[in-house]
Design a protein around this motif. Sequence first.
Motif, PDB file in Angstrom:
ATOM      1  N   CYS A 259     -76.876 -33.872  29.042  1.00 35.63           N
ATOM      2  CA  CYS A 259     -76.199 -34.027  27.840  1.00 35.63           C
ATOM      3  C   CYS A 259     -76.608 -35.235  27.111  1.00 35.63           C
ATOM      4  O   CYS A 259     -77.140 -36.388  27.599  1.00 35.63           O
TER       5      CYS A 259
ATOM      6  N   CYS B  91     -75.122 -31.311  24.095  1.00 36.85           N
ATOM      7  CA  CYS B  91     -73.855 -31.390  24.585  1.00 36.85           C
ATOM      8  C   CYS B  91     -73.968 -30.318  25.868  1.00 36.85           C
ATOM      9  O   CYS B  91     -74.696 -29.478  26.114  1.00 36.85           O
ATOM     10  N   SER B  92     -73.086 -30.610  26.883  1.00 36.92           N
ATOM     11  CA  SER B  92     -72.947 -29.800  28.166  1.00 36.92           C
ATOM     12  C   SER B  92     -72.520 -28.461  27.547  1.00 36.92           C
ATOM     13  O   SER B  92     -72.766 -27.427  28.392  1.00 36.92           O
TER      14      SER B  92
ATOM     15  N   GLY C 271     -72.596 -33.770  31.913  1.00 35.38           N
ATOM     16  CA  GLY C 271     -72.023 -34.126  30.683  1.00 35.38           C
ATOM     17  C   GLY C 271     -71.198 -35.453  30.711  1.00 35.38           C
ATOM     18  O   GLY C 271     -71.050 -36.043  31.634  1.00 35.38           O
TER      19      GLY C 271
ATOM     20  N   CYS D 160     -66.507 -36.751  25.247  1.00 28.04           N
ATOM     21  CA  CYS D 160     -67.692 -36.207  24.421  1.00 28.04           C
ATOM     22  C   CYS D 160     -67.795 -36.686  22.970  1.00 28.04           C
ATOM     23  O   CYS D 160     -67.059 -36.946  22.154  1.00 28.04           O
TER      24      CYS D 160
ATOM     25  N   ASN E 169     -67.254 -30.894  26.286  1.00 26.23           N
ATOM     26  CA  ASN E 169     -67.191 -30.891  27.563  1.00 26.23           C
ATOM     27  C   ASN E 169     -65.961 -30.128  28.341  1.00 26.23           C
ATOM     28  O   ASN E 169     -66.042 -29.565  29.423  1.00 26.23           O
TER      29      ASN E 169
ATOM     30  N   THR F 274     -67.247 -26.511  28.522  1.00 24.04           N
ATOM     31  CA  THR F 274     -67.937 -26.661  29.691  1.00 24.04           C
ATOM     32  C   THR F 274     -67.116 -26.553  30.859  1.00 24.04           C
ATOM     33  O   THR F 274     -67.428 -25.791  31.921  1.00 24.04           O
TER      34      THR F 274
END
Lengths: 281, 160
Positions: free
Chosen positions: B34, B63-64, B87, B93, B99, B102
């Motif tokens: 990320c 971003c992840s 991430g 985040c 995340n 994620t």
Amino acid sequence: MNKNEQQQKMRETAARLLDAGEAAYVIGFGETRFPEKTSILFAHNAEEADRFVWNDACVQSLAKYLLEDRFADYRVGIFARGCESRAINRMIKDNQFKRDHVHILGIPCEGVNAKRCASCAVHNPVVYDELLWDAVPEPNPETARFARAEAVEAMGPEERYAYWSDVYSRCIRCYACRQACPVCSCRECYVDMDRQGFQGKRHSVSDNQTFGVTRAFHVADRCIECGECERVCPMGLPILGQTQKIIKDITQLSGDYQAGMNAEDGNFLGAFDLDDKDDFM
Amino acid sequence: MAIDKTAGTAPGAMIGLSADGTEASAPKILAFCCNWCTYTGADLAGLNRMKYPANVRVVRVPCSGRVNPQFILRAFQKGADGVMVCGCHPGDCHYATGNYFTRRRFMLMRNLLEFNGIDPKRFHARWISGSEAAKFRDTIAEVAAQVSALGPNTRYREER
């Protein structure tokens, strides 16, 4: 009520609905030339509604046909068993149409197809505008809910890979699973996009396998476990196992999880919990 | 670690072939990092002249949460021996909640890969912040060691 009486009731209800103008057409089952097969019948008037049939050959899921007319400004009638009603809930949740777009004629069903309905746990529609006959007792499925996934989980890693390679080496990439799936509601599917890079178009085990895993992951938390994908597969591949595995994992994380039981819940991947476990990391 | 300046220009080097056309033995690890945390962490590791295995290929993502599970499958198809998704730590985040999505997504994906016969040691998800250069170094070393021990990945590989 036996199936003949039920069929008569279905015809009468659909005719009443169409005469009253409450729905532009009603989706149900019609006859074909073969006694063991039925087709989908769209009845626009009372006369056509008299051709609806209801027997053990009614194996298709009707719900997918609602997506054909999802933007219409008229209402559509549909006969819904447990599986179809869950699909409709899922479509409403996915914003495919509003609840009042459909007039749902609930038809409790005791299972029509030994293979597809073996693990069915929802015989009665979970959402309906009217119930055509009395609800039937909910079953204790003979087959465990995640039977297919558990059978594969019991294997070792080598065996699992060999198992799925064998399955997908037989896949002909006809996309019937995608076509029949009531929750595959994208207007354009990623496999049909010719300039989309990350799905190979070749007919190879590798591309078939990635297609299979991706398809499962696309339906993931929305899968209503109706088994249409497996039923329509011309190669008879046991692909429901993939989605069963995902649902099983969701169940382990967030308690009992059944998509489509109502139109509000059931958004696992589109939501989060601050306390989600990350012990897999 | 000495940098072989000819490695990147040799024919086939980009797809992991050594000069004589055979496959390079070093495992290839693809890391989706990320932009706001892990990529910055990797940058910091570089600034501090930290040494870590050169097997890792870093792909910067916003971003992840941007990482589609299909990317993982595609990486295995195209010759990666291991894949990482990294991430920000939960709560950090840049986009507040990316995340968290994620986390759920890759918990399911990791299990699904394992279910399909891919060794879970080939897929890792990690939280590495912008200041955790040492954690980035250690993670890459750990993953590289695990993937090396497994050998080249043949599963899902596309036939050339």
